[in-house]
Design a protein around this motif. Sequence first.
Motif, PDB file in Angstrom:
ATOM      1  N   MET A  19       0.843  -1.190   0.000  1.00  0.00           N
ATOM      2  CA  MET A  19       0.000   0.000   0.000  1.00  0.00           C
ATOM      3  C   MET A  19       0.884   1.248   0.000  1.00  0.00           C
ATOM      4  O   MET A  19       2.001   1.238   0.504  1.00  0.00           O
ATOM      5  N   THR A  20       0.350   2.308  -0.562  1.00  0.00           N
ATOM      6  CA  THR A  20       1.100   3.560  -0.588  1.00  0.00           C
ATOM      7  C   THR A  20       0.947   4.293   0.748  1.00  0.00           C
ATOM      8  O   THR A  20       0.024   4.022   1.525  1.00  0.00           O
ATOM      9  N   ARG A  21       1.827   5.246   1.001  1.00  0.00           N
ATOM     10  CA  ARG A  21       1.727   6.056   2.215  1.00  0.00           C
ATOM     11  C   ARG A  21       0.399   6.813   2.248  1.00  0.00           C
ATOM     12  O   ARG A  21      -0.201   7.005   3.316  1.00  0.00           O
ATOM     13  N   GLU A  22      -0.050   7.259   1.074  1.00  0.00           N
ATOM     14  CA  GLU A  22      -1.298   8.003   1.003  1.00  0.00           C
ATOM     15  C   GLU A  22      -2.486   7.133   1.412  1.00  0.00           C
ATOM     16  O   GLU A  22      -3.410   7.583   2.096  1.00  0.00           O
ATOM     17  N   GLN A  23      -2.484   5.873   0.980  1.00  0.00           N
ATOM     18  CA  GLN A  23      -3.575   4.961   1.353  1.00  0.00           C
ATOM     19  C   GLN A  23      -3.586   4.697   2.860  1.00  0.00           C
ATOM     20  O   GLN A  23      -4.643   4.660   3.486  1.00  0.00           O
ATOM     21  N   VAL A  24      -2.403   4.533   3.419  1.00  0.00           N
ATOM     22  CA  VAL A  24      -2.303   4.323   4.864  1.00  0.00           C
ATOM     23  C   VAL A  24      -2.784   5.562   5.604  1.00  0.00           C
ATOM     24  O   VAL A  24      -3.559   5.482   6.575  1.00  0.00           O
TER      25      VAL A  24
END
Length: 297
Positions: A1-6
């Motif tokens: 997962m991307t940092r943005e999704q987290v």
Amino acid sequence: MTREQVAARTRTKEWERVARAVLDTGPTGVKRADQGLEIEHRRRRAALLGLLAHPGSVATGLCALVLHGVQGAPAQLTPEVAMPTGAPRARRPPVRLRRSPVDRWVDVGGFRCVDRALVEAVPQVGRRHAAALMDSALHRRLIDAERLDTTSRAAAGRRGMARTREWWPLADGRSESPAETWARLSCVEGGFPPDILQLQVAGPGEQVFARVDLAWRLPDGTALLVEIDGQEVHSAPRALYRDRARQNRLATSRTVVRRFTGTDAWHGRVGPEVATVLRGSGWRPHPLPPDAILHLA
């Protein structure tokens, strides 16, 4: 997962950041309370949090005991760990990082736990929790009575151990739950220690059909039998029917039966009621052998 999704999941509280680099992806906040998350799950969550926040660390004290499966810890735990070298490290709240090095540990389900967890944990809690922890450790055979005694003596000079000196002899591995420990303590405090724990009871045909948590032999040949009910064990409908049938078999002209809840045991209500029965009967201490059987036939 991307940092943005987290980040998006933490902003909406779908996930919770519980420590640096550690995310709880389960229900959080009010949702957790509404779902009635089990106390034991919360304890284990706290125990694991410290290990995740400090990779390579060793669980200590109450957290190590929880990972061992020992019962009797308080509902709320502070995650605590130590590093094998004791080298300084930045704290990662809410984890407590002990500064003393750990030279010995055991592997419990893939997690490192100190082998001196009891002597670390007992001074952190009150008398009732301490006794329950020791009883559970003995019952699970993580330690025997001889080692418990030598361990407590060897640790006598540790910080906080002085006030626990009289607690260690109270340990009894026959207690099968914290509630049974608390019930026994309230009876001992009142001057009415049980004659036996886990008394076997046999019916017609000499077949044992029950084990009673605490029991006393009365002068007239009858017996006082005390049962401590654990909600998690006795709340299911099938268990309720089974308990009722068992209770009916225990209640005879030769027995006096009393049942209490874990809440009763925690608040010390068992001892006074037992004392009322025993004082009226003229009871005197009469310890029974562990393999004693009460025959109701």
